[in-house]
Design a protein around this motif. Structure first.
Motif, PDB file in Angstrom:
ATOM      1  N   ALA A   1       0.838  -1.208   0.000  1.00 15.74           N
ATOM      2  CA  ALA A   1       0.000   0.000   0.000  1.00 15.74           C
ATOM      3  C   ALA A   1       0.872   1.255   0.000  1.00 15.74           C
ATOM      4  N   GLY A   2       1.957   1.248   0.744  1.00 19.27           N
ATOM      5  CA  GLY A   2       2.877   2.385   0.749  1.00 19.27           C
ATOM      6  C   GLY A   2       3.522   2.602  -0.605  1.00 19.27           C
ATOM      7  N   SER A   3       3.849   1.516  -1.290  1.00 17.28           N
ATOM      8  CA  SER A   3       4.432   1.636  -2.627  1.00 17.28           C
ATOM      9  C   SER A   3       3.445   2.264  -3.603  1.00 17.28           C
ATOM     10  N   PHE A   4       2.175   1.851  -3.546  1.00  9.74           N
ATOM     11  CA  PHE A   4       1.180   2.440  -4.427  1.00  9.74           C
ATOM     12  C   PHE A   4       0.946   3.917  -4.106  1.00  9.74           C
ATOM     13  N   GLU A   5       0.958   4.261  -2.843  1.00 13.40           N
ATOM     14  CA  GLU A   5       0.801   5.664  -2.467  1.00 13.40           C
ATOM     15  C   GLU A   5       1.994   6.486  -2.934  1.00 13.40           C
TER      16      GLU A   5
END
Length: 86
Positions: free
Chosen positions: A26-30
């Motif tokens: 999720a952090g990578s997508f953000e």
């Protein structure tokens, strides 16, 4: 002999690993979304700079005789409009 709590601990360890992996994905997508947003902001800033540069260049090379004497707006809309069409 295995401890009775060891099986439960391995399940908990697996669940914690899944949660950590989910947060990292999720952090990578953000991070990707934020970088795309920053790129769009940079493109808008570049375009605003180009428009301002065109406008100031136009005013710099505009003949003094073509300036409105009553303090009217020099440009409305197109940056390179002709003011004295006579």
């Amino acid at each position: 002999m295995k401890n009775i709590y060891q099986n439960g601990f391995s399940l908990l360890e697996t669940l914690v690993g899944i949660v950590v992996l989910a947060f990292s994905v999720a952090g990578s997508f953000e991070m990707l979304r934020l970088s795309e947003l920053k790129q769009r902001h940079a493109l808008v800033d570049i375009r605003v700079g180009e428009i301002l540069r065109e406008y100031t260049d136009y005013l710099l090379y505009l003949s003094y005789d073509l300036l409105p004497s009553d303090g009217a707006v020099i440009s409305s809309g197109d940056l390179y409009q002709v003011y004295n069409q006579v």
